[in-house]
Enzyme design. Sequence first.
Site, mmCIF file in Angstrom:
data_model
loop_
_atom_site.group_PDB
_atom_site.id
_atom_site.type_symbol
_atom_site.label_atom_id
_atom_site.label_comp_id
_atom_site.label_asym_id
_atom_site.label_seq_id
_atom_site.Cartn_x
_atom_site.Cartn_y
_atom_site.Cartn_z
ATOM 1 N N CYS A 54 0.790 -1.362 0.035
ATOM 2 C CA CYS A 54 -0.025 -0.017 -0.199
ATOM 3 C C CYS A 54 0.770 1.231 -0.048
ATOM 4 C CB CYS A 54 -0.965 -0.195 1.200
ATOM 5 S SG CYS A 54 -2.445 0.919 0.910
ATOM 6 N N GLU A 100 -0.795 -8.317 5.097
ATOM 7 C CA GLU A 100 -0.515 -8.636 6.483
ATOM 8 C C GLU A 100 -1.834 -8.450 7.570
ATOM 9 O OE1 GLU A 100 -0.316 -6.045 5.005
ATOM 10 O OE2 GLU A 100 -0.486 -4.062 6.064
ATOM 11 N N HIS A 119 -3.529 -5.288 1.538
ATOM 12 C CA HIS A 119 -2.690 -5.485 3.099
ATOM 13 C C HIS A 119 -2.821 -7.048 3.260
ATOM 14 C CE1 HIS A 119 -2.209 -1.285 4.387
ATOM 15 N NE2 HIS A 119 -3.350 -1.109 3.569
ATOM 16 N N ILE A 154 -7.254 -0.664 1.615
ATOM 17 C CA ILE A 154 -7.565 0.620 2.596
ATOM 18 C C ILE A 154 -6.987 1.851 1.925
ATOM 19 C CG2 ILE A 154 -7.349 1.489 5.003
ATOM 20 C CD1 ILE A 154 -6.692 -1.300 5.852
HETATM 21 N N1 GLN Z 1 -3.573 6.315 0.992
HETATM 22 C C1 GLN Z 1 -2.298 5.867 1.687
HETATM 23 C C2 GLN Z 1 -1.126 6.930 0.949
HETATM 24 O O1 GLN Z 1 -1.245 7.560 -0.046
HETATM 25 C C3 GLN Z 1 -1.875 4.476 1.651
HETATM 26 C C4 GLN Z 1 -3.067 4.075 2.540
HETATM 27 C C5 GLN Z 1 -2.635 2.669 3.030
HETATM 28 O O2 GLN Z 1 -1.153 2.437 3.264
HETATM 29 N N2 GLN Z 1 -3.284 1.882 3.555
HETATM 30 O O3 GLN Z 1 -0.117 6.641 1.394
#
Ligand code: GLN
Length: 186
Positions: A80, A171, A169, A133
């Site tokens: 992410c 994890e 994710h 997320i």
């Molecule tokens: N939106 C976050 C970013 O721009 C990433 C979100 C996440 O790692 N769950 O860094």
Amino acid sequence: MDTVGVLALQGAFIEHEKILASLGVKAIELRQRQDLAKSFDRLIIPGGESTVIGKLLNDSDMKNPIKEFIDNGMPVFGTCAGLILLAKEITNDTARHLCTMDITANRNAYGRQLGSFYTESNFNGKNIPMLFIRAPYIEDAGEKVEILSVVNNRIVAAREKNQLVTAFHPELNEDTYVHEYFLSIT
Ligand code: GLN
């Protein structure tokens, strides 16, 4: 047996450590520059907020040494925000971070309403749980990048040599397949 260095500046690093522990793999937390002198063979860059982690990487003087580890072939897994930190290009951000992987990341790509969602989909030939997320997706990838997962016509996992990234994710689920895949990268 490998030791994994988990970047522990901000975000979901403890969850990665728990998965590694469940696989019997040793993890150490990388919180400051001195920690980079410790012995570790792999690196995880967790989810969180890429702008915050990027700033802390700079402020702590960890950015260049970490970039060097990756350029020298150390296996790295970015989830992410970690994907955004590794990307050479980011569509909707002026900041650039480690820039080691030949991908273009699109941040917060799913909009507010669809900011978070769960699905099960194919990663490298196996159906696995995927939790997104406020996730990015990979808008563009260089020739040497292997696409490992596509969800809703968007690339959400990829590999370039020693570098693995997922927009979701792994994890945060019980399923350990993606971590096992990462640990098999030589
Ligand atoms: N939106 C976050 C970013 O721009 C990433 C979100 C996440 O790692 N769950 O860094």
